[in-house]
Motif scaffolding. Sequence first.
Motif, short mmCIF file in Angstrom:
data_model
loop_
_atom_site.label_atom_id
_atom_site.label_comp_id
_atom_site.label_asym_id
_atom_site.label_seq_id
_atom_site.Cartn_x
_atom_site.Cartn_y
_atom_site.Cartn_z
N ILE A 161 54.46 37.23 46.55
CA ILE A 161 53.77 37.87 47.66
C ILE A 161 52.96 39.07 47.19
CG2 ILE A 161 55.78 39.28 48.28
CD1 ILE A 161 52.98 37.88 50.60
N THR A 162 53.39 39.74 46.15
CA THR A 162 52.64 40.90 45.64
C THR A 162 51.26 40.49 45.15
OG1 THR A 162 54.64 42.11 45.06
CG2 THR A 162 52.64 42.75 43.90
N THR A 163 51.13 39.30 44.59
CA THR A 163 49.81 38.84 44.13
C THR A 163 49.09 38.04 45.22
OG1 THR A 163 51.00 37.03 43.01
CG2 THR A 163 50.30 38.89 41.67
N SER A 237 30.55 40.90 36.75
CA SER A 237 30.64 39.49 37.14
C SER A 237 31.79 39.15 38.08
CB SER A 237 30.74 38.60 35.89
OG SER A 237 31.97 38.80 35.21
N PHE A 238 32.74 40.07 38.30
CA PHE A 238 33.93 39.73 39.08
C PHE A 238 33.82 40.17 40.54
CE2 PHE A 238 35.67 39.42 34.85
CZ PHE A 238 36.61 38.40 34.95
N ASP A 239 34.26 39.30 41.42
CA ASP A 239 34.41 39.66 42.83
C ASP A 239 35.68 40.47 43.04
OD1 ASP A 239 32.21 37.96 44.23
OD2 ASP A 239 33.22 36.55 42.88
N LEU A 240 36.74 40.09 42.33
CA LEU A 240 38.05 40.72 42.52
C LEU A 240 38.81 40.71 41.21
CD1 LEU A 240 40.40 41.78 44.38
CD2 LEU A 240 41.04 39.37 44.70
N ILE A 241 39.45 41.83 40.92
CA ILE A 241 40.39 41.90 39.80
C ILE A 241 41.72 42.40 40.35
CG2 ILE A 241 40.97 43.03 37.61
CD1 ILE A 241 37.98 43.22 37.02
N VAL A 242 42.78 41.66 40.09
CA VAL A 242 44.13 42.06 40.47
C VAL A 242 44.83 42.56 39.21
CG1 VAL A 242 46.33 41.34 41.48
CG2 VAL A 242 44.18 40.36 42.34
N LEU A 258 33.36 44.59 37.38
CA LEU A 258 33.15 44.22 38.78
C LEU A 258 31.67 44.12 39.12
CD1 LEU A 258 35.76 46.58 40.48
CD2 LEU A 258 35.98 44.09 40.20
N LYS A 259 31.34 43.15 39.98
CA LYS A 259 30.01 43.08 40.58
C LYS A 259 29.78 44.29 41.50
CE LYS A 259 29.78 38.02 41.28
NZ LYS A 259 29.76 37.00 42.36
N ARG A 260 28.55 44.40 42.00
CA ARG A 260 28.33 45.31 43.12
C ARG A 260 29.24 44.87 44.27
NH1 ARG A 260 25.59 44.20 47.43
NH2 ARG A 260 24.29 42.63 46.39
N ASP A 261 29.90 45.82 44.87
CA ASP A 261 30.83 45.61 45.97
C ASP A 261 32.12 44.89 45.56
OD1 ASP A 261 29.26 46.89 47.91
OD2 ASP A 261 28.09 45.07 48.26
N GLY A 262 32.33 44.75 44.26
CA GLY A 262 33.59 44.16 43.80
C GLY A 262 34.74 45.14 43.93
N THR A 263 35.95 44.60 43.89
CA THR A 263 37.17 45.41 44.07
C THR A 263 38.17 45.13 42.96
OG1 THR A 263 36.95 45.42 46.49
CG2 THR A 263 39.14 45.86 45.59
N MET A 264 38.77 46.20 42.44
CA MET A 264 39.96 46.04 41.62
C MET A 264 41.13 46.64 42.40
SD MET A 264 41.01 46.89 37.68
CE MET A 264 40.89 48.67 37.68
N THR A 265 42.15 45.84 42.61
CA THR A 265 43.33 46.31 43.32
C THR A 265 44.50 46.42 42.36
OG1 THR A 265 44.80 45.93 45.21
CG2 THR A 265 44.00 43.98 44.06
N LEU A 266 45.24 47.52 42.46
CA LEU A 266 46.40 47.77 41.62
C LEU A 266 47.65 47.30 42.35
CD1 LEU A 266 45.54 51.42 40.48
CD2 LEU A 266 44.86 49.27 39.41
N VAL A 267 48.44 46.47 41.67
CA VAL A 267 49.72 46.05 42.23
C VAL A 267 50.88 46.41 41.31
CG1 VAL A 267 48.70 44.20 43.62
CG2 VAL A 267 49.50 43.69 41.31
N GLY A 268 50.60 46.66 40.04
CA GLY A 268 51.63 47.17 39.14
C GLY A 268 51.88 48.63 39.43
N ALA A 269 53.13 49.07 39.40
CA ALA A 269 53.49 50.45 39.76
C ALA A 269 54.12 51.15 38.56
CB ALA A 269 54.46 50.45 40.94
N PRO A 270 53.31 51.89 37.78
CA PRO A 270 53.85 52.57 36.60
C PRO A 270 54.71 53.77 36.97
CG PRO A 270 51.54 53.13 36.88
CD PRO A 270 51.86 52.09 37.92
N ALA A 290 41.40 49.86 44.69
CA ALA A 290 42.32 49.76 45.83
C ALA A 290 43.75 49.55 45.35
CB ALA A 290 41.89 48.61 46.74
N GLY A 291 44.64 49.54 46.31
CA GLY A 291 46.03 49.22 46.05
C GLY A 291 46.52 48.21 47.06
N SER A 292 47.60 47.53 46.74
CA SER A 292 48.19 46.55 47.66
C SER A 292 49.69 46.52 47.42
CB SER A 292 47.57 45.16 47.43
OG SER A 292 48.12 44.20 48.31
N MET A 293 50.44 46.43 48.51
CA MET A 293 51.90 46.50 48.43
C MET A 293 52.54 45.28 49.09
SD MET A 293 54.26 49.41 50.18
CE MET A 293 55.77 48.90 50.97
N ILE A 294 53.21 44.49 48.34
CA ILE A 294 53.87 43.25 48.79
C ILE A 294 53.10 42.61 49.94
CG2 ILE A 294 56.13 43.62 47.79
CD1 ILE A 294 57.09 44.75 50.51
N GLY A 295 53.75 42.27 51.04
CA GLY A 295 53.10 41.67 52.20
C GLY A 295 54.06 41.70 53.36
#
Length: 347
Positions: A161-163, A237-242, A258-270, A290-295
């Motif tokens: 669910i995190t990914t 070239s990327f739309d999204l990087i997780v 990332l492309k223009r308007d692309g997003t990198m979201t962090l899900v690993g928690a150091p 951005a960040g994202s936490m489980i679901g």
Amino acid sequence: MTIKAFGANSAEQPLASMNITRRTPGAHDVQIDIAFCGICHSDIHQVRSEWAGTLYPCVPGHEIVGRVSAVGEHVADFKKGDLVGIGCIVDSCKHCEECGEGLENYCDNMIGTYNFPTPDAPGHTLGGYSQKIVVHERYVLRIRHAEEQLAAVAPLLCAGITTWSPLRHWQAGPGKKVGIVGIGGLGHMGIKLAHAMGAHVVAFTTSEAKREMAKALGADEVVVSKQPDEMAGHIKSFDLIVNTVAAPHELDAFLTLLKRDGTMTLVGAPASPHPAPEVFNLIFKRRSLAGSMIGGIPETQEMLDFCARHNIVADIEMIRADEINEAYERMLKGDVKYRFVMDTSTL
């Protein structure tokens, strides 16, 4: 009721066998006999107090699968014998905006499966390294995989669910180029899910040895991030990087991909912060970090059903309860492909 569990009494002590107490099921509760529990990197952070606020005794574990063994009188959707799972959430306020939208993971009063306050003894939640758990029916998830896959389903309750959540939120699918940074417990699930969703998947690793492993998981391309020429071939070239890496590292090398308007979201928690990214890497292409936490619970059920339809499970190594301390040390060395799962019958 008193049951067996594995946990720690302080940050300095190894995990060991202990007895804990579970409440008798209430009217809306489901009691589950735990068959397997996945081992998450956050378990290590919590049990060793690398994240502030660990409550002891600490019994980790939030990737729980098993069978219903009792239900409360008002439970309608589950019955004894059902295959079910419990993820990272066992309670929330149930009435805020987030709960109303099925995003209990963002509720200010979300109660995690372990190390959160509860009226039950000992005053905080105790997790899945145990024989049984009792949870309100709202937070119980139905498992539709074949029973023989049950152990490998367990890591879906966190790593899956995190990914899945950021992949769904940022609409990964056909026509989208998606990067997955890190090929571990989270990353290997991110590759499998993004591939099944129809995206063009590029896996990033620091290890040449993982190139073929990532392709076997479903990556269309693999980039060794220590190789500047390989990274340069993917600029803008990327739309999204997780980004699943749970250790501090430079983010700018990935933001430039990332492309223009692309997003990198962090899900690993150091355990300590990443170095701050260069702001112009964001400004010049309207990129987002951005960040994202489980679901939430509905999203987690959606993920489980998708995985059942596509025959997706985690790649696991089974351990006995008394092997947990060794497993923690191996996890810290990256010596697992890709998730440990505890057989709770060995408690």
